[in-house]
Write a protein that holds these residues in place. Structure first.
Motif, short mmCIF file in Angstrom:
data_model
loop_
_atom_site.label_atom_id
_atom_site.label_comp_id
_atom_site.label_asym_id
_atom_site.label_seq_id
_atom_site.Cartn_x
_atom_site.Cartn_y
_atom_site.Cartn_z
N ASP A 93 0.77 -1.34 -0.07
CA ASP A 93 0.03 0.10 0.03
C ASP A 93 0.90 1.29 -0.02
OD1 ASP A 93 0.81 -0.05 2.47
OD2 ASP A 93 -0.85 -0.10 3.65
N GLY A 94 2.26 1.19 0.20
CA GLY A 94 3.17 2.41 -0.31
C GLY A 94 3.10 3.09 1.22
N THR A 95 2.61 2.58 2.49
CA THR A 95 2.78 3.12 3.64
C THR A 95 4.20 3.26 3.80
OG1 THR A 95 2.56 1.39 4.92
CG2 THR A 95 0.54 2.57 4.45
N THR A 96 4.69 4.48 4.57
CA THR A 96 5.94 4.61 4.95
C THR A 96 6.14 4.70 6.48
OG1 THR A 96 5.87 7.07 4.74
CG2 THR A 96 6.83 5.59 2.87
N ASP A 97 7.36 4.56 7.19
CA ASP A 97 7.73 4.82 8.53
C ASP A 97 7.80 6.36 8.91
OD1 ASP A 97 7.44 1.82 8.88
OD2 ASP A 97 9.68 1.62 8.71
N ASP A 98 8.32 6.43 10.14
CA ASP A 98 8.49 7.80 10.31
C ASP A 98 9.50 8.21 9.85
OD1 ASP A 98 6.13 7.74 12.10
OD2 ASP A 98 7.32 7.25 13.94
N ASP A 99 10.55 7.53 9.44
CA ASP A 99 11.73 8.01 8.86
C ASP A 99 11.48 8.24 7.31
OD1 ASP A 99 11.88 5.50 7.90
OD2 ASP A 99 13.97 5.18 8.75
N GLY A 100 10.38 7.96 6.79
CA GLY A 100 10.20 8.11 5.52
C GLY A 100 10.31 6.62 4.45
N SER A 101 10.83 5.88 5.13
CA SER A 101 11.17 4.51 4.41
C SER A 101 10.14 3.36 4.42
CB SER A 101 12.62 3.89 5.20
OG SER A 101 12.43 3.48 6.32
N SER A 102 10.00 2.91 3.47
CA SER A 102 8.88 1.71 3.76
C SER A 102 9.59 0.38 4.49
CB SER A 102 8.41 1.41 2.33
OG SER A 102 7.62 0.36 2.32
N SER A 103 8.93 0.31 5.75
CA SER A 103 9.30 -1.30 6.48
C SER A 103 9.20 -2.37 5.65
CB SER A 103 8.69 -1.17 7.71
OG SER A 103 7.09 -1.41 7.57
N SER A 104 8.31 -2.53 4.79
CA SER A 104 7.98 -3.65 3.93
C SER A 104 8.84 -3.68 2.89
CB SER A 104 6.65 -3.86 3.24
OG SER A 104 6.40 -2.58 2.43
N SER A 105 9.61 -2.66 2.30
CA SER A 105 10.40 -2.59 1.38
C SER A 105 11.73 -2.98 1.91
CB SER A 105 10.56 -1.29 0.82
OG SER A 105 11.73 -1.19 -0.30
N SER A 106 12.27 -2.53 3.33
CA SER A 106 13.69 -2.96 3.65
C SER A 106 13.44 -4.28 4.19
CB SER A 106 13.87 -2.02 4.95
OG SER A 106 12.97 -2.00 5.72
N SER A 107 12.41 -4.80 4.54
CA SER A 107 12.38 -6.24 5.03
C SER A 107 12.44 -7.11 3.85
CB SER A 107 11.15 -6.80 5.85
OG SER A 107 9.95 -6.44 5.12
N THR A 108 11.91 -6.61 2.51
CA THR A 108 11.80 -7.40 1.33
C THR A 108 13.21 -7.43 0.89
OG1 THR A 108 9.52 -6.92 0.89
CG2 THR A 108 10.83 -7.49 -1.16
N ASP A 109 13.72 -6.26 1.05
CA ASP A 109 15.32 -6.26 0.50
C ASP A 109 16.19 -7.23 1.21
OD1 ASP A 109 14.46 -4.15 -1.26
OD2 ASP A 109 15.47 -2.65 0.01
N ALA A 110 15.89 -7.41 2.64
CA ALA A 110 16.65 -8.34 3.39
C ALA A 110 16.11 -9.68 2.94
CB ALA A 110 16.61 -7.94 4.79
N LEU A 111 15.17 -9.94 2.90
CA LEU A 111 14.78 -11.31 2.22
C LEU A 111 15.23 -11.87 0.99
CD1 LEU A 111 11.01 -11.56 3.35
CD2 LEU A 111 13.02 -12.85 4.68
N VAL A 112 15.15 -10.75 0.02
CA VAL A 112 15.76 -10.98 -1.26
C VAL A 112 17.32 -11.18 -1.09
CG1 VAL A 112 16.39 -9.86 -3.61
CG2 VAL A 112 14.02 -9.55 -2.68
N SER A 113 18.07 -10.37 -0.49
CA SER A 113 19.44 -10.88 -0.17
C SER A 113 19.67 -11.73 0.25
CB SER A 113 20.03 -9.52 0.82
OG SER A 113 21.28 -9.70 0.94
N ASN A 114 18.95 -12.41 1.27
CA ASN A 114 19.20 -13.90 1.90
C ASN A 114 18.87 -14.98 1.01
OD1 ASN A 114 19.69 -12.98 4.22
ND2 ASN A 114 17.70 -12.89 5.24
#
Length: 167
Positions: A93-114
């Motif tokens: 849904d494109g929602t972002t955290d307080d710091d302006g980043s998407s938490s789902s995006s960063s967790s997805t990036d970590a999963l992709v990396s793994n």
């Protein structure tokens, strides 16, 4: 499904799957029914992908050499994980955290990396055959195409090393 099958399976945005079930008993009497099922992505994407990571990491933790069948099976599981991530990111849904980043995006990036690291490890510890090369490249393409701009330099280097090894 083969290594290039995208999951969840189905047609359209409803993921509809036509099924035919036929039963034949010992006297050869039979019955057949046509039904349609719906296959939706799991509600908890991280748990689903972590399950794939656990299964494939178990292959790497074994003291035995990875067989072609085990590698192909593991790579199909990774492709499934990539497909689940793809479905989840397309529904983000494109929602972002307080710091302006998407938490789902960063967790997805970590999963992709793994998952990319598991593919790389599997490739370097298993026999290279036509089917494992195809399955490995399908996994790498599926994982790196989820969000190419966020793939880290380390993951890009590992991916290129994996591809070089396969060629």
């Amino acid at each position: 499904p083969n290594a290039s099958t995208r999951l969840p399976l189905g047609y359209g945005t409803e993921y509809l799957i036509p099924l035919v079930v036929q039963v034949i008993d010992a006297t050869e009497a039979s019955a057949k029914v046509n039904i349609t099922a719906r296959s939706l992505p799991p509600a908890d994407t991280s748990a689903a992908v972590n399950s794939v990571l656990e299964d494939t990491s178990a292959l790497l933790d074994s003291d035995e050499e990875i067989t072609e069948d085990a590698m192909t099976s593991g790579l199909v599981s990774i492709q499934t994980g990539a497909s689940v991530l793809s479905a989840a990111t397309s529904n983000d849904d494109g929602t972002t955290d307080d710091d302006g980043s998407s938490s789902s995006s960063s967790s997805t990036d970590a999963l992709v990396s793994n998952l990319l690291n598991v593919v790389s490890s599997m490739v370097s510890n298993a026999p290279v055959t036509a089917s494992t090369v195809e399955a490995s490249l399908v996994c790498v393409e599926a994982l790196t195409s989820l969000s190419p701009e966020t793939v880290s330099e380390t993951d890009r280097d590992n991916t290129m090393n994996t591809i070089s090894y396969l060629v």
